[in-house]
Scaffold this active site. Structure first.
Site, mmCIF file in Angstrom:
data_model
loop_
_atom_site.group_PDB
_atom_site.id
_atom_site.type_symbol
_atom_site.label_atom_id
_atom_site.label_comp_id
_atom_site.label_asym_id
_atom_site.label_seq_id
_atom_site.Cartn_x
_atom_site.Cartn_y
_atom_site.Cartn_z
ATOM 1 N N LYS A 1 13.142 -1.430 -5.178
ATOM 2 C CA LYS A 1 12.857 -2.413 -3.605
ATOM 3 C C LYS A 1 12.224 -3.543 -3.379
ATOM 4 O O LYS A 1 12.728 -4.309 -3.581
ATOM 5 C CB LYS A 1 12.877 -1.250 -2.705
ATOM 6 N N GLU B 1 10.760 2.207 6.680
ATOM 7 C CA GLU B 1 11.686 2.649 4.840
ATOM 8 C C GLU B 1 11.749 4.086 5.303
ATOM 9 O O GLU B 1 12.643 4.605 5.502
ATOM 10 C CB GLU B 1 11.296 2.465 3.750
ATOM 11 N N ASP C 1 2.007 -2.867 5.968
ATOM 12 C CA ASP C 1 2.392 -2.727 4.569
ATOM 13 C C ASP C 1 1.181 -1.979 3.250
ATOM 14 O O ASP C 1 1.219 -1.319 2.860
ATOM 15 C CB ASP C 1 2.939 -3.165 3.642
ATOM 16 N N ASN D 1 18.495 -2.075 2.549
ATOM 17 C CA ASN D 1 17.366 -0.785 3.015
ATOM 18 C C ASN D 1 17.013 -2.332 3.026
ATOM 19 O O ASN D 1 15.406 -1.717 2.900
ATOM 20 C CB ASN D 1 16.597 0.193 2.982
ATOM 21 N N HIS E 1 9.443 2.595 -1.048
ATOM 22 C CA HIS E 1 8.619 2.034 -2.583
ATOM 23 C C HIS E 1 6.537 2.674 -2.360
ATOM 24 O O HIS E 1 6.267 2.886 -3.150
ATOM 25 C CB HIS E 1 8.891 1.287 -3.047
ATOM 26 N N ARG E 2 7.214 2.612 -1.298
ATOM 27 C CA ARG E 2 4.979 2.508 -0.718
ATOM 28 C C ARG E 2 4.060 4.102 -1.005
ATOM 29 O O ARG E 2 3.657 4.029 -0.815
ATOM 30 C CB ARG E 2 5.139 1.445 0.531
ATOM 31 N N ASP F 1 16.021 -5.887 -2.897
ATOM 32 C CA ASP F 1 15.764 -6.575 -1.513
ATOM 33 C C ASP F 1 16.504 -8.144 -2.006
ATOM 34 O O ASP F 1 16.728 -8.448 -0.840
ATOM 35 C CB ASP F 1 13.597 -6.592 -0.647
#
Ligand SMILES: O=C(O)C1=C[C@@H](OP(=O)(O)O)[C@@H](O)[C@H](O)C1
Ligand SMILES: C=C(OP(=O)(O)O)C(=O)O
Length: 435
Positions: A418, A349, A321, A101, A392-393, A57
Protein backbone atom coordinates in the site's frame (compact mmCIF):
# COMPACT_ATOMS: atom_id res chain seq x y z
CA UNK A 1 -4.28 -3.66 -7.76
CA UNK A 2 -3.27 -7.04 -6.39
CA UNK A 3 -0.56 -7.25 -3.82
CA UNK A 4 2.84 -8.51 -4.84
CA UNK A 5 2.60 -12.23 -5.74
CA UNK A 6 6.19 -12.91 -4.69
CA UNK A 7 5.30 -12.85 -1.01
CA UNK A 8 4.31 -16.04 0.85
CA UNK A 9 1.35 -16.40 3.18
CA UNK A 10 3.52 -15.37 6.13
CA UNK A 11 7.09 -14.30 6.96
CA UNK A 12 8.98 -15.32 10.08
CA UNK A 13 11.16 -12.51 11.40
CA UNK A 14 14.63 -13.45 12.59
CA UNK A 15 15.65 -11.43 15.64
CA UNK A 16 18.86 -9.48 15.33
CA UNK A 17 21.88 -10.70 17.35
CA UNK A 18 23.52 -7.32 17.78
CA UNK A 19 22.51 -3.66 17.58
CA UNK A 20 21.98 -2.34 14.05
CA UNK A 21 24.26 0.44 12.84
CA UNK A 22 23.00 1.60 9.46
CA UNK A 23 21.85 4.30 7.12
CA UNK A 24 18.42 3.52 5.67
CA UNK A 25 16.95 5.13 2.56
CA UNK A 26 13.15 5.08 2.66
CA UNK A 27 10.87 5.67 -0.35
CA UNK A 28 9.14 8.93 -1.18
CA UNK A 29 6.30 10.22 0.97
CA UNK A 30 2.85 8.95 0.14
CA UNK A 31 1.24 12.13 1.43
CA UNK A 32 3.59 14.35 -0.56
CA UNK A 33 3.23 12.30 -3.78
CA UNK A 34 -0.56 12.11 -3.52
CA UNK A 35 -0.77 15.88 -3.07
CA UNK A 36 1.70 16.78 -5.80
CA UNK A 37 -0.14 14.58 -8.34
CA UNK A 38 -3.61 16.19 -8.12
CA UNK A 39 -2.17 19.70 -7.74
CA UNK A 40 0.03 19.16 -10.82
CA UNK A 41 -3.10 17.89 -12.59
CA UNK A 42 -4.77 21.24 -11.88
CA UNK A 43 -1.74 23.31 -12.93
CA UNK A 44 -1.08 25.15 -16.18
CA UNK A 45 1.59 23.18 -18.03
CA UNK A 46 3.67 20.10 -17.41
CA UNK A 47 5.06 19.29 -13.96
CA UNK A 48 7.73 16.76 -13.05
CA UNK A 49 7.43 15.06 -9.66
CA UNK A 50 10.73 13.54 -8.56
CA UNK A 51 11.53 11.14 -5.73
CA UNK A 52 7.89 10.03 -5.83
CA UNK A 53 6.49 7.00 -4.06
CA UNK A 54 5.55 4.12 -6.34
CA UNK A 55 3.05 2.00 -4.40
CA UNK A 56 -0.59 0.94 -4.54
CA UNK A 57 -1.83 4.26 -3.12
CA UNK A 58 0.04 6.41 -5.63
CA UNK A 59 -0.84 4.03 -8.44
CA UNK A 60 -4.55 4.55 -7.73
CA UNK A 61 -4.10 8.32 -7.75
CA UNK A 62 -2.12 8.39 -11.01
CA UNK A 63 -4.45 5.92 -12.75
CA UNK A 64 -7.54 7.89 -11.68
CA UNK A 65 -6.11 11.15 -13.02
CA UNK A 66 -5.40 9.41 -16.33
CA UNK A 67 -8.99 8.15 -16.38
CA UNK A 68 -10.08 11.78 -16.00
CA UNK A 69 -8.16 12.71 -19.15
CA UNK A 70 -5.15 14.22 -17.39
CA UNK A 71 -2.02 12.72 -18.84
CA UNK A 72 0.21 11.24 -16.13
CA UNK A 73 3.25 9.24 -17.15
CA UNK A 74 5.29 7.22 -14.70
CA UNK A 75 8.92 6.25 -14.75
CA UNK A 76 9.33 3.80 -11.89
CA UNK A 77 13.12 3.50 -12.26
CA UNK A 78 13.54 7.26 -12.02
CA UNK A 79 10.85 7.57 -9.34
CA UNK A 80 9.30 10.30 -11.44
CA UNK A 81 5.79 11.21 -12.52
CA UNK A 82 5.24 13.67 -15.35
CA UNK A 83 1.86 15.36 -15.28
CA UNK A 84 0.34 17.41 -18.11
CA UNK A 85 -1.87 19.76 -16.09
CA UNK A 86 -5.31 20.66 -17.38
CA UNK A 87 -5.30 24.20 -15.95
CA UNK A 88 -7.95 23.67 -13.29
CA UNK A 89 -10.51 21.78 -15.38
CA UNK A 90 -11.36 18.09 -15.67
CA UNK A 91 -11.29 16.92 -19.32
CA UNK A 92 -13.48 13.79 -18.84
CA UNK A 93 -17.27 14.27 -18.77
CA UNK A 94 -17.79 10.95 -17.02
CA UNK A 95 -15.62 8.40 -15.26
CA UNK A 96 -15.82 5.49 -12.88
CA UNK A 97 -12.75 5.65 -10.65
CA UNK A 98 -11.24 2.75 -8.71
CA UNK A 99 -9.39 3.85 -5.61
CA UNK A 100 -8.58 0.65 -3.69
CA UNK A 101 -8.18 1.47 -0.02
CA UNK A 102 -6.36 4.75 -0.54
CA UNK A 103 -7.91 7.36 1.75
CA UNK A 104 -5.97 10.22 0.22
CA UNK A 105 -7.06 9.24 -3.29
CA UNK A 106 -10.71 8.86 -2.27
CA UNK A 107 -10.96 12.13 -0.41
CA UNK A 108 -8.71 14.31 -2.59
CA UNK A 109 -10.39 13.21 -5.82
CA UNK A 110 -13.93 13.62 -4.49
CA UNK A 111 -13.29 17.35 -4.07
CA UNK A 112 -11.35 17.59 -7.33
CA UNK A 113 -14.26 16.05 -9.26
CA UNK A 114 -16.47 18.92 -8.12
CA UNK A 115 -14.46 21.10 -10.52
CA UNK A 116 -15.60 18.95 -13.45
CA UNK A 117 -18.65 19.02 -15.65
CA UNK A 118 -20.28 15.63 -15.79
CA UNK A 119 -21.09 12.58 -13.73
CA UNK A 120 -18.40 10.67 -11.85
CA UNK A 121 -18.39 7.62 -9.59
CA UNK A 122 -15.62 6.71 -7.20
CA UNK A 123 -15.41 3.33 -5.43
CA UNK A 124 -12.91 1.19 -3.59
CA UNK A 125 -12.41 -2.15 -1.87
CA UNK A 126 -14.72 -3.53 0.82
CA UNK A 127 -12.87 -1.70 3.60
CA UNK A 128 -13.03 1.61 1.72
CA UNK A 129 -16.81 1.16 1.72
CA UNK A 130 -16.60 1.40 5.53
CA UNK A 131 -14.36 4.48 5.69
CA UNK A 132 -16.20 7.80 6.22
CA UNK A 133 -16.52 10.49 3.58
CA UNK A 134 -19.84 12.11 4.58
CA UNK A 135 -18.29 15.20 6.23
CA UNK A 136 -16.63 16.05 2.91
CA UNK A 137 -19.86 15.37 0.99
CA UNK A 138 -21.74 17.65 3.42
CA UNK A 139 -19.19 20.42 2.89
CA UNK A 140 -19.45 20.05 -0.90
CA UNK A 141 -23.25 20.03 -0.75
CA UNK A 142 -23.19 23.37 1.10
CA UNK A 143 -21.20 24.67 -1.88
CA UNK A 144 -23.97 23.51 -4.24
CA UNK A 145 -22.36 20.28 -5.43
CA UNK A 146 -24.49 17.17 -5.99
CA UNK A 147 -22.18 14.74 -4.17
CA UNK A 148 -23.67 11.68 -2.46
CA UNK A 149 -22.79 8.39 -0.84
CA UNK A 150 -24.54 6.04 -3.29
CA UNK A 151 -25.72 3.52 -0.67
CA UNK A 152 -26.46 6.22 1.94
CA UNK A 153 -23.77 4.80 4.24
CA UNK A 154 -21.71 7.98 4.46
CA UNK A 155 -18.90 6.01 2.80
CA UNK A 156 -17.91 5.24 -0.81
CA UNK A 157 -19.10 4.53 -3.42
CA UNK A 158 -19.60 8.21 -4.09
CA UNK A 159 -21.37 9.87 -7.03
CA UNK A 160 -20.63 13.45 -8.05
CA UNK A 161 -22.77 15.29 -10.59
CA UNK A 162 -20.61 18.32 -11.21
CA UNK A 163 -21.23 21.56 -12.98
CA UNK A 164 -18.13 23.48 -12.01
CA UNK A 165 -17.45 24.83 -8.53
CA UNK A 166 -17.96 28.54 -7.81
CA UNK A 167 -16.65 28.42 -4.26
CA UNK A 168 -18.04 30.25 -1.23
CA UNK A 169 -18.44 29.45 2.44
CA UNK A 170 -18.78 26.00 3.96
CA UNK A 171 -18.51 24.19 7.28
CA UNK A 172 -16.54 20.98 7.75
CA UNK A 173 -16.46 18.48 10.60
CA UNK A 174 -12.76 17.92 11.32
CA UNK A 175 -13.03 15.17 13.94
CA UNK A 176 -12.67 12.08 11.77
CA UNK A 177 -10.01 12.96 9.22
CA UNK A 178 -7.92 15.90 8.06
CA UNK A 179 -8.05 14.58 4.50
CA UNK A 180 -11.48 16.17 3.93
CA UNK A 181 -10.01 19.59 4.63
CA UNK A 182 -6.87 18.99 2.56
CA UNK A 183 -9.14 17.93 -0.32
CA UNK A 184 -11.13 21.18 -0.20
CA UNK A 185 -8.04 23.37 0.24
CA UNK A 186 -6.39 21.93 -2.88
CA UNK A 187 -9.34 22.77 -5.16
CA UNK A 188 -9.95 26.21 -3.65
CA UNK A 189 -7.51 28.13 -5.90
CA UNK A 190 -9.32 26.82 -9.01
CA UNK A 191 -12.71 28.30 -8.04
CA UNK A 192 -13.78 31.81 -9.09
CA UNK A 193 -14.92 32.87 -5.58
CA UNK A 194 -12.41 30.97 -3.44
CA UNK A 195 -13.28 29.00 -0.33
CA UNK A 196 -13.85 29.90 3.29
CA UNK A 197 -13.98 26.77 5.43
CA UNK A 198 -15.06 26.81 9.07
CA UNK A 199 -13.96 23.75 11.02
CA UNK A 200 -16.43 22.12 13.40
CA UNK A 201 -15.05 19.98 16.21
CA UNK A 202 -11.36 19.54 16.87
CA UNK A 203 -9.41 18.96 13.70
CA UNK A 204 -7.36 15.72 13.82
CA UNK A 205 -3.99 15.09 12.15
CA UNK A 206 -3.17 18.80 11.85
CA UNK A 207 0.37 18.49 10.41
CA UNK A 208 -1.08 17.05 7.20
CA UNK A 209 -2.89 20.33 6.62
CA UNK A 210 0.40 22.21 6.85
CA UNK A 211 1.81 19.78 4.31
CA UNK A 212 -1.12 20.56 2.00
CA UNK A 213 -0.49 24.29 2.30
CA UNK A 214 3.20 23.80 1.60
CA UNK A 215 2.62 21.67 -1.52
CA UNK A 216 0.08 24.22 -2.76
CA UNK A 217 2.64 26.99 -2.18
CA UNK A 218 5.25 25.07 -4.20
CA UNK A 219 2.81 25.26 -7.13
CA UNK A 220 2.18 28.96 -6.53
CA UNK A 221 -1.09 29.06 -4.54
CA UNK A 222 -1.71 30.59 -1.13
CA UNK A 223 -4.18 30.21 1.71
CA UNK A 224 -4.61 31.48 5.24
CA UNK A 225 -5.01 29.27 8.28
CA UNK A 226 -6.75 30.96 11.22
CA UNK A 227 -5.68 28.73 14.14
CA UNK A 228 -7.00 25.58 12.41
CA UNK A 229 -10.57 26.89 12.97
CA UNK A 230 -11.04 28.76 9.70
CA UNK A 231 -9.24 28.46 6.38
CA UNK A 232 -9.49 30.96 3.55
CA UNK A 233 -8.34 30.12 0.02
CA UNK A 234 -8.50 33.02 -2.44
CA UNK A 235 -10.12 32.12 -5.77
CA UNK A 236 -8.86 32.63 -9.30
CA UNK A 237 -5.34 31.58 -8.48
CA UNK A 238 -3.52 29.51 -11.07
CA UNK A 239 -1.33 26.60 -10.07
CA UNK A 240 1.97 26.92 -11.96
CA UNK A 241 3.60 23.77 -13.31
CA UNK A 242 6.81 23.03 -11.46
CA UNK A 243 9.61 20.55 -10.83
CA UNK A 244 8.65 19.12 -7.49
CA UNK A 245 10.90 17.08 -5.20
CA UNK A 246 9.11 14.62 -2.90
CA UNK A 247 10.61 13.99 0.55
CA UNK A 248 11.28 10.51 1.93
CA UNK A 249 8.27 9.18 3.86
CA UNK A 250 8.44 9.97 7.58
CA UNK A 251 5.88 7.30 8.53
CA UNK A 252 7.95 4.69 6.67
CA UNK A 253 11.06 5.95 8.47
CA UNK A 254 9.37 5.39 11.86
CA UNK A 255 9.88 1.61 11.53
CA UNK A 256 13.64 2.03 11.19
CA UNK A 257 13.90 4.57 13.99
CA UNK A 258 12.01 2.02 16.11
CA UNK A 259 14.51 -0.64 14.97
CA UNK A 260 17.36 1.45 16.42
CA UNK A 261 15.32 1.92 19.59
CA UNK A 262 14.64 -1.79 20.22
CA UNK A 263 18.12 -3.08 19.31
CA UNK A 264 20.05 -0.37 21.15
CA UNK A 265 21.56 0.47 17.78
CA UNK A 266 21.86 3.44 15.44
CA UNK A 267 19.77 4.29 12.37
CA UNK A 268 20.27 7.35 10.19
CA UNK A 269 17.68 8.32 7.59
CA UNK A 270 18.95 10.78 4.98
CA UNK A 271 16.65 13.29 3.31
CA UNK A 272 14.45 13.81 6.37
CA UNK A 273 15.42 16.52 8.83
CA UNK A 274 14.34 19.73 10.51
CA UNK A 275 13.30 21.17 7.14
CA UNK A 276 10.58 18.54 6.81
CA UNK A 277 6.93 19.42 7.35
CA UNK A 278 5.86 15.82 7.81
CA UNK A 279 4.35 15.50 11.27
CA UNK A 280 5.32 11.83 11.59
CA UNK A 281 8.97 12.81 11.85
CA UNK A 282 8.03 13.92 15.38
CA UNK A 283 7.90 10.23 16.23
CA UNK A 284 11.60 10.60 17.05
CA UNK A 285 10.62 13.00 19.87
CA UNK A 286 8.52 10.19 21.34
CA UNK A 287 11.54 7.87 21.14
CA UNK A 288 13.70 10.58 22.72
CA UNK A 289 11.34 10.80 25.68
CA UNK A 290 11.70 7.01 26.00
CA UNK A 291 15.48 7.27 26.30
CA UNK A 292 16.76 7.35 22.72
CA UNK A 293 19.30 9.91 21.54
CA UNK A 294 18.17 11.88 18.50
CA UNK A 295 20.31 14.01 16.23
CA UNK A 296 18.62 16.03 13.54
CA UNK A 297 20.25 18.21 10.91
CA UNK A 298 18.43 20.16 8.22
CA UNK A 299 18.19 17.04 6.08
CA UNK A 300 18.94 13.91 8.05
CA UNK A 301 17.79 12.28 11.27
CA UNK A 302 19.65 9.79 13.41
CA UNK A 303 18.29 7.77 16.34
CA UNK A 304 20.37 5.78 18.85
CA UNK A 305 18.61 3.31 21.08
CA UNK A 306 19.16 3.10 24.86
CA UNK A 307 19.93 -0.01 26.87
CA UNK A 308 16.22 -0.24 27.71
CA UNK A 309 13.33 1.93 26.58
CA UNK A 310 11.34 3.76 29.25
CA UNK A 311 7.54 3.88 29.38
CA UNK A 312 5.65 6.96 28.21
CA UNK A 313 2.21 8.57 28.21
CA UNK A 314 1.70 10.29 24.88
CA UNK A 315 -0.98 12.05 22.81
CA UNK A 316 -0.49 10.81 19.23
CA UNK A 317 -3.41 12.63 17.58
CA UNK A 318 -1.12 14.59 15.29
CA UNK A 319 1.10 11.64 14.34
CA UNK A 320 -1.33 8.74 14.44
CA UNK A 321 0.19 6.72 11.59
CA UNK A 322 3.05 6.04 14.01
CA UNK A 323 0.78 4.88 16.86
CA UNK A 324 1.16 1.25 15.77
CA UNK A 325 4.94 1.59 15.49
CA UNK A 326 5.01 2.60 19.14
CA UNK A 327 2.34 0.11 20.32
CA UNK A 328 4.16 -2.86 18.76
CA UNK A 329 7.47 -2.17 20.52
CA UNK A 330 5.80 -1.01 23.75
CA UNK A 331 5.95 -4.40 25.59
CA UNK A 332 9.75 -4.09 25.57
CA UNK A 333 9.71 -0.85 27.59
CA UNK A 334 10.43 -0.83 31.31
CA UNK A 335 7.14 0.92 32.15
CA UNK A 336 3.63 1.25 30.73
CA UNK A 337 3.16 2.91 27.35
CA UNK A 338 -0.10 4.88 27.06
CA UNK A 339 -1.17 6.08 23.61
CA UNK A 340 -4.00 8.62 23.75
CA UNK A 341 -6.34 10.71 21.60
CA UNK A 342 -6.28 8.51 18.50
CA UNK A 343 -9.95 7.47 18.22
CA UNK A 344 -9.78 8.36 14.52
CA UNK A 345 -7.44 5.43 13.78
CA UNK A 346 -10.41 3.11 14.23
CA UNK A 347 -11.53 4.21 10.74
CA UNK A 348 -8.31 3.58 8.82
CA UNK A 349 -7.18 0.47 6.91
CA UNK A 350 -8.66 -1.47 9.82
CA UNK A 351 -9.79 -0.54 13.32
CA UNK A 352 -6.18 -0.01 14.35
CA UNK A 353 -6.79 0.20 18.11
CA UNK A 354 -8.69 -3.04 18.16
CA UNK A 355 -6.23 -4.78 15.79
CA UNK A 356 -3.16 -3.83 17.83
CA UNK A 357 -4.84 -4.83 21.10
CA UNK A 358 -5.91 -8.21 19.68
CA UNK A 359 -2.50 -9.01 18.23
CA UNK A 360 -0.51 -7.92 21.29
CA UNK A 361 -2.78 -10.06 23.49
CA UNK A 362 -2.23 -13.00 21.13
CA UNK A 363 1.50 -12.63 21.90
CA UNK A 364 0.78 -12.72 25.63
CA UNK A 365 1.12 -8.99 26.23
CA UNK A 366 -1.02 -7.20 28.83
CA UNK A 367 -2.94 -4.39 27.13
CA UNK A 368 -5.85 -2.16 28.11
CA UNK A 369 -8.08 -0.85 25.36
CA UNK A 370 -9.59 2.63 25.67
CA UNK A 371 -12.12 4.26 23.34
CA UNK A 372 -9.39 6.58 22.06
CA UNK A 373 -6.20 4.62 22.64
CA UNK A 374 -4.48 1.87 24.57
CA UNK A 375 -2.07 1.15 27.41
CA UNK A 376 0.59 -1.52 26.91
CA UNK A 377 2.33 -2.97 29.97
CA UNK A 378 5.87 -4.38 30.08
CA UNK A 379 5.46 -8.06 29.22
CA UNK A 380 7.41 -11.03 27.93
CA UNK A 381 6.45 -11.55 24.29
CA UNK A 382 5.70 -15.10 23.23
CA UNK A 383 6.19 -16.43 19.69
CA UNK A 384 3.17 -16.35 17.41
CA UNK A 385 1.56 -15.39 14.12
CA UNK A 386 0.44 -11.78 13.89
CA UNK A 387 -2.67 -11.13 11.77
CA UNK A 388 -2.37 -7.93 9.75
CA UNK A 389 -5.96 -7.17 8.58
CA UNK A 390 -4.78 -5.93 5.17
CA UNK A 391 -3.10 -3.06 7.02
CA UNK A 392 0.47 -2.32 5.91
CA UNK A 393 1.22 -0.62 9.22
CA UNK A 394 0.28 -3.74 11.24
CA UNK A 395 2.80 -5.75 9.20
CA UNK A 396 5.62 -3.21 9.37
CA UNK A 397 5.15 -2.38 13.07
CA UNK A 398 5.10 -5.97 14.30
CA UNK A 399 8.07 -6.83 12.06
CA UNK A 400 10.14 -4.47 14.19
CA UNK A 401 8.98 -6.21 17.36
CA UNK A 402 10.06 -9.44 15.65
CA UNK A 403 13.58 -8.06 15.24
CA UNK A 404 13.86 -7.93 19.03
CA UNK A 405 11.96 -11.06 20.17
CA UNK A 406 12.02 -14.57 18.64
CA UNK A 407 9.29 -16.41 16.77
CA UNK A 408 7.18 -13.55 15.38
CA UNK A 409 5.46 -14.46 12.13
CA UNK A 410 3.73 -11.79 10.04
CA UNK A 411 0.62 -12.86 8.09
CA UNK A 412 0.08 -11.52 4.56
CA UNK A 413 3.37 -9.65 4.26
CA UNK A 414 2.40 -8.41 0.78
CA UNK A 415 0.03 -5.89 2.37
CA UNK A 416 3.00 -3.50 2.72
CA UNK A 417 2.50 -2.69 -0.98
CA UNK A 418 0.00 0.00 0.00
CA UNK A 419 2.77 2.46 0.88
CA UNK A 420 6.12 0.62 1.05
CA UNK A 421 6.46 -2.24 -1.45
CA UNK A 422 10.21 -2.57 -0.75
CA UNK A 423 9.76 -2.79 3.02
CA UNK A 424 10.94 -6.40 3.44
CA UNK A 425 14.02 -5.87 1.28
CA UNK A 426 14.84 -2.64 3.14
CA UNK A 427 14.46 -4.40 6.50
CA UNK A 428 16.62 -7.31 5.32
CA UNK A 429 19.32 -4.90 4.16
CA UNK A 430 19.16 -2.88 7.40
CA UNK A 431 19.65 -6.01 9.52
CA UNK A 432 21.93 -7.97 7.14
CA UNK A 433 25.07 -7.66 9.23
CA UNK A 434 23.43 -8.65 12.51
CA UNK A 435 21.18 -11.64 11.79
O1 LIG B 1 -3.40 13.74 4.34
C1 LIG B 1 -2.69 12.72 4.36
O2 LIG B 1 -1.79 12.50 3.52
C2 LIG B 1 -2.92 11.73 5.45
C3 LIG B 1 -3.61 12.08 6.57
C4 LIG B 1 -3.81 11.16 7.70
O3 LIG B 1 -5.16 10.76 7.69
P1 LIG B 1 -6.31 11.43 8.65
O4 LIG B 1 -6.32 12.87 8.43
O5 LIG B 1 -7.53 10.72 8.17
O6 LIG B 1 -5.93 11.07 10.07
C5 LIG B 1 -2.92 9.92 7.63
O7 LIG B 1 -3.39 8.91 8.50
C6 LIG B 1 -2.86 9.36 6.23
O8 LIG B 1 -2.01 8.23 6.16
C7 LIG B 1 -2.32 10.39 5.26
C1 LIG C 1 -4.27 5.82 7.00
C2 LIG C 1 -3.45 5.61 5.97
O1 LIG C 1 -3.75 5.82 4.68
P1 LIG C 1 -5.00 6.45 3.90
O2 LIG C 1 -5.89 7.11 4.90
O3 LIG C 1 -4.38 7.41 2.95
O4 LIG C 1 -5.65 5.30 3.21
C3 LIG C 1 -2.06 5.12 6.20
O5 LIG C 1 -1.27 5.12 5.25
O6 LIG C 1 -1.73 4.74 7.33
Amino acid sequence: MAQSPRYPDEIEIQPVRAPVDVEVAVPGSKSDTNRALPIAALADGTSVIRGALFSNDTHYMAAALNALGIHVTASREDRTFTVAGAGGSIPARSASLVIGNSGTTARFLTALLALGRGEYVLDGVERMRQRPIQPLLNALQQLGVDAVSIHGTGCPPVRIRANGLRGGHTRLDGRESSQFLSALLMVGPCTPDGLTIDIEGDLVSKPYVDLTASTMAAFGATLTNERYRRFVVPGEQRYRATEYQVEPDASAASYFFALAAVTGGRVRVPGLGSRSLQGDLRFVEVLERMGCTVEMTADATEVRGPERLAGIDVDMNAISDTAQTLAAIAPLASGPVAIRNVAHIRAKETDRISAVVTELRRLGVRVEEMPDGLVVYPSPVRPGRVETYDDHRMAMSFAILGCATPGIRIADPGCVAKTFPEFWDTLAAATAGVR
